[in-house]
Design a protein around this motif. Structure first.
Motif, PDB file in Angstrom:
ATOM      1  N   ALA A   1       2.025   0.157  -9.626  1.00  0.00           N
ATOM      2  CA  ALA A   1       0.983  -0.862  -9.752  1.00  0.00           C
ATOM      3  C   ALA A   1       0.528  -0.990 -11.208  1.00  0.00           C
ATOM      4  O   ALA A   1       0.406  -2.096 -11.741  1.00  0.00           O
TER       5      ALA A   1
ATOM      6  N   PHE B   1      -4.809   5.793  -3.115  1.00  0.00           N
ATOM      7  CA  PHE B   1      -5.619   5.593  -4.317  1.00  0.00           C
ATOM      8  C   PHE B   1      -6.874   4.788  -4.004  1.00  0.00           C
ATOM      9  O   PHE B   1      -7.949   5.055  -4.545  1.00  0.00           O
TER      10      PHE B   1
ATOM     11  N   ILE C   1      -6.515  -3.117  -6.853  1.00  0.00           N
ATOM     12  CA  ILE C   1      -6.374  -2.168  -7.956  1.00  0.00           C
ATOM     13  C   ILE C   1      -6.382  -2.976  -9.245  1.00  0.00           C
ATOM     14  O   ILE C   1      -5.594  -3.920  -9.396  1.00  0.00           O
TER      15      ILE C   1
ATOM     16  N   GLU D   1       3.507   1.696  -1.939  1.00  0.00           N
ATOM     17  CA  GLU D   1       4.070   1.922  -3.267  1.00  0.00           C
ATOM     18  C   GLU D   1       3.198   2.877  -4.078  1.00  0.00           C
ATOM     19  O   GLU D   1       2.007   3.030  -3.823  1.00  0.00           O
ATOM     20  N   LYS D   2       3.804   3.501  -5.081  1.00  0.00           N
ATOM     21  CA  LYS D   2       3.075   4.455  -5.909  1.00  0.00           C
ATOM     22  C   LYS D   2       2.121   3.739  -6.870  1.00  0.00           C
ATOM     23  O   LYS D   2       2.359   2.614  -7.304  1.00  0.00           O
ATOM     24  N   VAL D   3       1.043   4.435  -7.208  1.00  0.00           N
ATOM     25  CA  VAL D   3       0.054   3.902  -8.145  1.00  0.00           C
ATOM     26  C   VAL D   3       0.708   3.594  -9.488  1.00  0.00           C
ATOM     27  O   VAL D   3       0.384   2.591 -10.131  1.00  0.00           O
TER      28      VAL D   3
ATOM     29  N   VAL E   1      -3.665  -5.165  -2.957  1.00  0.00           N
ATOM     30  CA  VAL E   1      -2.884  -4.176  -2.201  1.00  0.00           C
ATOM     31  C   VAL E   1      -2.843  -4.641  -0.756  1.00  0.00           C
ATOM     32  O   VAL E   1      -3.889  -4.898  -0.148  1.00  0.00           O
TER      33      VAL E   1
ATOM     34  N   GLY F   1       0.804  -1.218   0.000  1.00  0.00           N
ATOM     35  CA  GLY F   1       0.000   0.000   0.000  1.00  0.00           C
ATOM     36  C   GLY F   1       0.834   1.262   0.000  1.00  0.00           C
ATOM     37  O   GLY F   1       0.340   2.342  -0.327  1.00  0.00           O
TER      38      GLY F   1
ATOM     39  N   SER G   1       0.336   7.068  -3.109  1.00  0.00           N
ATOM     40  CA  SER G   1       0.441   5.669  -2.688  1.00  0.00           C
ATOM     41  C   SER G   1      -0.799   4.891  -3.103  1.00  0.00           C
ATOM     42  O   SER G   1      -1.883   5.449  -3.300  1.00  0.00           O
ATOM     43  N   CYS G   2      -0.621   3.581  -3.219  1.00  0.00           N
ATOM     44  CA  CYS G   2      -1.752   2.717  -3.561  1.00  0.00           C
ATOM     45  C   CYS G   2      -2.831   2.781  -2.483  1.00  0.00           C
ATOM     46  O   CYS G   2      -4.033   2.733  -2.784  1.00  0.00           O
TER      47      CYS G   2
END
Length: 406
Positions: A230, A279, A255, A225-227, A244, A223, A275-276
């Motif tokens: 992903a 998002f 996601i 990490e950047k979108v 996630v 969670g 971040s995920c």
């Protein structure tokens, strides 16, 4: 098509996540008995019973902007591309995987080694129009475009979809394309008309564990990490969604490629650097606005979840897979428990164990139809699940640079 009011309101709360085997019959009894179906055997019905919207076709000159708007606004999964205006020949399809790849190319979040991508990037920078057809030719893991006649039965369609093909086009009596029949549409039809098919009721009471379906070969992302990472993972591996998770592999959300629609506007591109976990909150807010309440789909099930509950959740969430997580009341099978060492304190509630895909569900329905479904375990102490061929194949594509892998 969403769940009927009876089924939607009867779904258990997120805290319980399932209804027991003994209550399945009572749950199904709440549904009205459908009228007008010519057979009590679902497999004998023609595929035309899945027709709920007209097919949307585009031509090779349709721009990315127009194609993306059609895909998103009409909530479609794919757009067949004609060979030319007025033609009946399909040369490719445009879907969310293509949209995702194009987005990553435009914003520079992926290092495409293909010279064709570089040419498209130069066209974008020069302000030239890029067509959906041009982008579709660079897509990965595309299904072969298939057409079937309107006389095809649901049983015949299930056989095709159980092989891992996600959707096919159905023609009318004149041979013209009429609509798309997909894994999701056949599951939705069977669930919404479940009382019409009494032979399916015993199957509805089976648990995911007893059916021995799903895969432990999964990919997930932290969670934190950047979108963009992903979306990049999904583009590079060809998978359609990521779980996630937090630092303890507990499921936070999901996601999918479809979620790329939330970052296609210039005002929302900044989300790629968020971040995920953040998002997921944005997705929840967007879905809450559309639903008129603060709600979001729960994409998890348990090994103890019944097949009926799994179908209900797939229809309610409109997703392509559900994540198996650790139940608060039942221990995991030895196979799943082996993922965690004693030093980690064992499996924790809501910890990610595996994944069940639409292909798994269609395979169960087809095996039940053919009489080849594995029988319920003779003993409640039977453990272990094999990963389905389709799910294993789909998730084994993940490369070594993913954020997390189980």
């Amino acid at each position: 098509m969403p769940l009927s009011p009876q089924s939607a309101e009867s779904l258990p709360s997120s805290g319980r996540q399932s209804f027991g085997v003994n209550s399945v019959s009572e749950f199904l009894a709440q549904f009205p008995v459908p009228q007008g179906l010519p057979s009590k055997s679902w497999q004998d019905l023609p595929v035309t019973f899945l027709h709920d919207n007209e097919i949307a076709l585009i031509d090779p000159e349709t721009s990315m902007e127009e194609a993306s708007s059609i895909l998103i606004d009409r909530e479609l999964s794919a757009l067949p591309i004609l060979a030319a205006k007025g033609s009946n020949e399909i040369v490719s399809t445009f879907d969310y995987a293509d949209l995702n790849a194009f987005l990553l190319m435009v914003v520079g979040f992926d290092d495409f080694n293909d010279d064709r991508f570089k040419e498209l990037a130069e066209k974008v920078r020069a302000g030239n129009v890029v067509t959906a057809y041009e982008v579709s030719l660079l897509g990965k893991s595309k299904d072969v475009f298939m057409t079937i006649p309107p006389t095809t039965t649901l049983g015949e369609l299930a056989k095709t979809l159980a092989s891992g093909i996600r959707r096919v086009a159905v023609t009318n009596e004149s041979g013209e394309l009429s609509f798309m029949a997909s894994q999701r549409s056949i599951i939705r039809f069977l669930w919404n008309n479940i009382r019409a098919f009494p032979d399916l009721e015993p199957l509805m009471a089976r648990t995911i564990h007893s059916l021995d379906i799903g895969s432990c070969d999964i990919t997930c992302i932290s969670g934190d990490e950047k979108v963009a990472l992903a979306l990049r993972q999904m583009n590079q591996t060809g998978i359609g969604s990521l779980a996630v998770v937090d630092s303890q592999f507990r499921l936070l959300g999901n996601i999918s490629l479809v979620d790329v629609k939330y970052v296609t506007r210039s005002s929302s591109v900044y989300l790629l650097n968020k971040s995920c976990a953040h998002f997921l909150s944005v997705i929840k807010s967007e879905q809450g606005i559309r639903a008129g309440k603060d709600s979001a789909p729960a994409f998890n099930i348990y090994e103890s979840s019944t097949f009926a509950f799994t179908l209900a959740k797939l229809v309610a969430t409109q997703c392509h897979r559900l994540w198996l997580v650790q139940s608060p009341s039942c221990p995991p099978s030895p196979k799943n428990n082996s993922h965690f060492t004693s030093s980690s304190g064992g499996v924790k509630v809501n910890q990610l164990l595996g994944v069940v895909s639409l292909t798994d569900i269609i395979s169960v329905l087809y095996a039940h139809m053919k009489g080849t479904l594995i029988p319920p375990p003779a003993s409640s102490h039977r453990h272990g699940r094999r990963g389905s061929t389709s799910s294993h194949r789909s998730h084994s594509k993940a490369s070594g640079d993913i954020s997390m892998r189980r």
